[in-house]
Scaffold this active site. Structure first.
Site, PDB file in Angstrom:
ATOM      1  N   ASP A   1      49.653  26.170 -13.961  1.00 16.28           N
ATOM      2  CA  ASP A   1      50.881  27.252 -14.361  1.00 16.28           C
ATOM      3  C   ASP A   1      52.028  26.406 -14.608  1.00 16.28           C
ATOM      4  O   ASP A   1      52.554  25.461 -14.011  1.00 16.28           O
ATOM      5  CB  ASP A   1      50.984  28.013 -12.902  1.00 16.28           C
ATOM      6  CG  ASP A   1      50.449  29.357 -13.009  1.00 16.28           C
ATOM      7  OD1 ASP A   1      50.205  29.712 -13.975  1.00 16.28           O
ATOM      8  OD2 ASP A   1      50.476  29.832 -11.612  1.00 16.28           O
TER       9      ASP A   1
ATOM     10  N   PRO B   1      70.977  37.941  -0.946  1.00 17.90           N
ATOM     11  CA  PRO B   1      71.593  37.485  -2.019  1.00 17.90           C
ATOM     12  C   PRO B   1      72.350  35.997  -1.371  1.00 17.90           C
ATOM     13  O   PRO B   1      72.551  35.334  -2.229  1.00 17.90           O
ATOM     14  CB  PRO B   1      72.852  38.202  -2.580  1.00 17.90           C
ATOM     15  CG  PRO B   1      72.362  39.669  -2.094  1.00 17.90           C
ATOM     16  CD  PRO B   1      71.389  39.620  -0.825  1.00 17.90           C
TER      17      PRO B   1
ATOM     18  N   GLU C   1      74.230  47.352   3.683  1.00 19.85           N
ATOM     19  CA  GLU C   1      75.139  46.204   3.494  1.00 19.85           C
ATOM     20  C   GLU C   1      74.401  45.038   3.712  1.00 19.85           C
ATOM     21  O   GLU C   1      74.866  43.775   3.611  1.00 19.85           O
ATOM     22  CB  GLU C   1      76.538  46.415   3.897  1.00 19.85           C
ATOM     23  CG  GLU C   1      77.052  47.604   3.545  1.00 19.85           C
ATOM     24  CD  GLU C   1      77.336  47.774   2.064  1.00 19.85           C
ATOM     25  OE1 GLU C   1      77.991  46.894   1.225  1.00 19.85           O
ATOM     26  OE2 GLU C   1      77.161  48.874   1.454  1.00 19.85           O
TER      27      GLU C   1
ATOM     28  N   ARG D   1      49.509  33.344  -4.408  1.00 25.03           N
ATOM     29  CA  ARG D   1      48.967  32.654  -5.470  1.00 25.03           C
ATOM     30  C   ARG D   1      48.459  31.342  -5.322  1.00 25.03           C
ATOM     31  O   ARG D   1      47.636  30.573  -5.668  1.00 25.03           O
ATOM     32  CB  ARG D   1      49.832  32.549  -6.710  1.00 25.03           C
ATOM     33  CG  ARG D   1      50.135  34.069  -7.369  1.00 25.03           C
ATOM     34  CD  ARG D   1      50.863  34.132  -8.289  1.00 25.03           C
ATOM     35  NE  ARG D   1      50.410  33.105  -9.779  1.00 25.03           N
ATOM     36  CZ  ARG D   1      49.628  33.377 -10.818  1.00 25.03           C
ATOM     37  NH1 ARG D   1      49.111  34.753 -10.681  1.00 25.03           N
ATOM     38  NH2 ARG D   1      49.305  32.673 -11.403  1.00 25.03           N
TER      39      ARG D   1
HETATM   40  N1  4GX Z   1      67.551  38.474  -3.469  1.00 23.00           N
HETATM   41  N2  4GX Z   1      69.412  42.469  -2.268  1.00 23.00           N
HETATM   42  C1  4GX Z   1      68.976  42.840   0.287  1.00 23.00           C
HETATM   43  C2  4GX Z   1      70.577  44.071   1.631  1.00 23.00           C
HETATM   44  C3  4GX Z   1      70.626  42.873   2.828  1.00 23.00           C
HETATM   45  C4  4GX Z   1      71.969  42.067   2.408  1.00 23.00           C
HETATM   46  C5  4GX Z   1      71.901  40.813   3.447  1.00 23.00           C
HETATM   47  C6  4GX Z   1      69.747  41.640   4.238  1.00 23.00           C
HETATM   48  C7  4GX Z   1      70.867  40.734   4.406  1.00 23.00           C
HETATM   49  C8  4GX Z   1      68.575  40.589  -2.946  1.00 23.00           C
HETATM   50  C9  4GX Z   1      68.334  39.309  -4.004  1.00 23.00           C
HETATM   51  C10 4GX Z   1      69.612  41.505  -3.158  1.00 23.00           C
HETATM   52  C11 4GX Z   1      70.872  43.555  -1.795  1.00 23.00           C
HETATM   53  C12 4GX Z   1      68.398  42.696  -1.133  1.00 23.00           C
HETATM   54  C13 4GX Z   1      71.178  43.619  -0.517  1.00 23.00           C
HETATM   55  N3  4GX Z   1      69.665  42.572   3.406  1.00 23.00           N
HETATM   56  N4  4GX Z   1      67.638  39.980  -1.891  1.00 23.00           N
HETATM   57  N5  4GX Z   1      70.121  43.877   0.409  1.00 23.00           N
HETATM   58  N6  4GX Z   1      68.900  39.303  -4.940  1.00 23.00           N
HETATM   59  O1  4GX Z   1      69.904  41.607  -3.972  1.00 23.00           O
HETATM   60  O2  4GX Z   1      67.024  38.845  -2.293  1.00 23.00           O
END
Ligand code: 4GX
Length: 243
Positions: free
Chosen positions: A168, A89, A116, A153
Site C-alpha cells: 500500500d 478536530p 459542539e 486493514r
Molecule cells: N476529524 N468533527 C466531531 C463534534 C465534536 C467536537 C469535539 C467531539 C469533540 C472531525 C474531524 C470533525 C466535527 C466531528 C465536530 N465531537 N472529527 N464533531 N475533522 O470535524 O474528526
C-alpha cells in the site's frame, strides 16, 4: 480485533460497516464490531444526550453521564476498558502510522461526538483524540468509520492479499503508481508499453519511478520520512536533477 462504536446514529455506522472489505471481515469473524446507541444509556424520559453550554453561546454539548454509562457497559461486557478514542478536530491528525499502531490494540472504543462537542470531563476517560483532517464535519461518525476501516486493514486476513497491504502506497510512505486495465487503447490514449511488455523487472522499476515522480510532484514533504532503498534513492536523485 474488537471495535465498539458509540453513536447517536447507529444505523449510519452499521450500514457503512456492512459492506466491502470491512463487512466481509466481520462476516469471517476476523473483526467484531458492536455499534451502541448512546440514547440507550440515558435515564430521562426524553433520552437526552445533549444540553446547553455553561457560560452560554450557540449550540449544544454532549452530556457526560450517557457517555460514562456507555463506557461502563462496554467494560462490563468485554472485561476490558479498551483503548478509548474520541474523534474531533482538536485531535492528532490521523495517518497510516497511527492506524498501524492502533491495529496492535486488541479492543478499540470509538466515541462519536455531535453538536459542539463533548463535555470536557469526558476526556478523563479518553486515551487518544484523533482528527481525520482539518475540515469541519457534522459529527464523529464518518471519522470513526475512517479509523475503523484504516485500522482493520492491518488485521491479518482482512485484506485478501497480504502483499497489497505491505505494498500500500502509504505503508511505504509514497504515493501510488498509475494503474491500467483493458482496453489497451481508448480515445487515442494508450497503456504505457512497458506494462504490456511482460518484463517484470522493467515493470517494477517503472512503477517505482512513477511513485517517486508523483510524490516529488504532489507531496514532496512525504519524501522526508519515506523509507527508500538504494535504487529508490538513485531514481529520486535523477528525478530531482531533471526537475
Ligand atoms: N476529524 N468533527 C466531531 C463534534 C465534536 C467536537 C469535539 C467531539 C469533540 C472531525 C474531524 C470533525 C466535527 C466531528 C465536530 N465531537 N472529527 N464533531 N475533522 O470535524 O474528526
Amino acid at each position: 480485533m474488537i471495535f465498539d462504536v458509540v453513536t447517536i446514529f447507529p444505523a449510519m455506522v452499521e450500514a457503512a460497516l456492512s459492506v466491502g472489505v470491512v463487512g466481509r471481515a466481520i462476516e469471517k469473524g476476523l473483526l467484531e464490531v458492536k455499534v451502541r446507541d448512546l440514547r440507550d444509556f440515558t435515564t430521562d424520559r426524553h433520552r437526552s444526550v445533549d444540553d446547553q453550554p455553561f457560560g452560554g453561546g450557540p449550540g449544544m454539548v454532549m452530556k457526560v453521564e450517557p457517555i460514562f454509562k456507555a463506557l461502563d457497559a462496554i467494560e462490563a461486557a468485554r472485561g476490558t476498558k479498551g483503548t478509548v478514542l474520541l474523534t474531533s478536530p482538536q485531535g492528532a491528525v490521523f495517518n497510516q502510522g497511527l492506524a498501524a499502531r492502533l491495529s496492535e490494540r486488541q479492543h478499540l472504543v470509538l466515541l462519536c461526538g455531535r453538536y459542539e462537542g463533548v463535555d470536557e470531563r469526558v476526556r478523563s476517560r479518553v486515551d487518544e483524540e484523533i482528527s481525520i483532517g482539518d475540515y469541519v464535519l457534522s459529527g464523529g461518525e464518518l471519522p470513526a468509520l475512517v479509523v475503523v476501516d484504516a485500522v482493520a486493514r492491518f488485521v491479518p486476513g482482512v485484506v485478501g492479499d497480504d502483499q497489497s497491504v505491505a505494498e500500500d502506497s502509504f505503508s511505504r510512505g509514497l504515493l501510488d503508481f498509475p494503474h491500467y486495465t483493458r482496453p489497451a487503447e481508448i480515445g487515442g490514449e494508450r497503456v504505457p508499453d512497458v506494462l504490456m511488455s511482460g518484463n517484470h523487472g522493467d515493470i517494477r522499476r517503472w512503477r517505482r519511478r512513477q511513485s517517486l515522480a508523483r510524490t516529488l510532484e504532489r507531496r514532496p514533504e512525504l519524501l522526508d520520512t519515506a523509507a527508500l532503498d538504494d535504487e529508490e534513492r538513485r531514481i529520486l536523485d535523477e528525478l530531482r536533477r531533471k526537475a
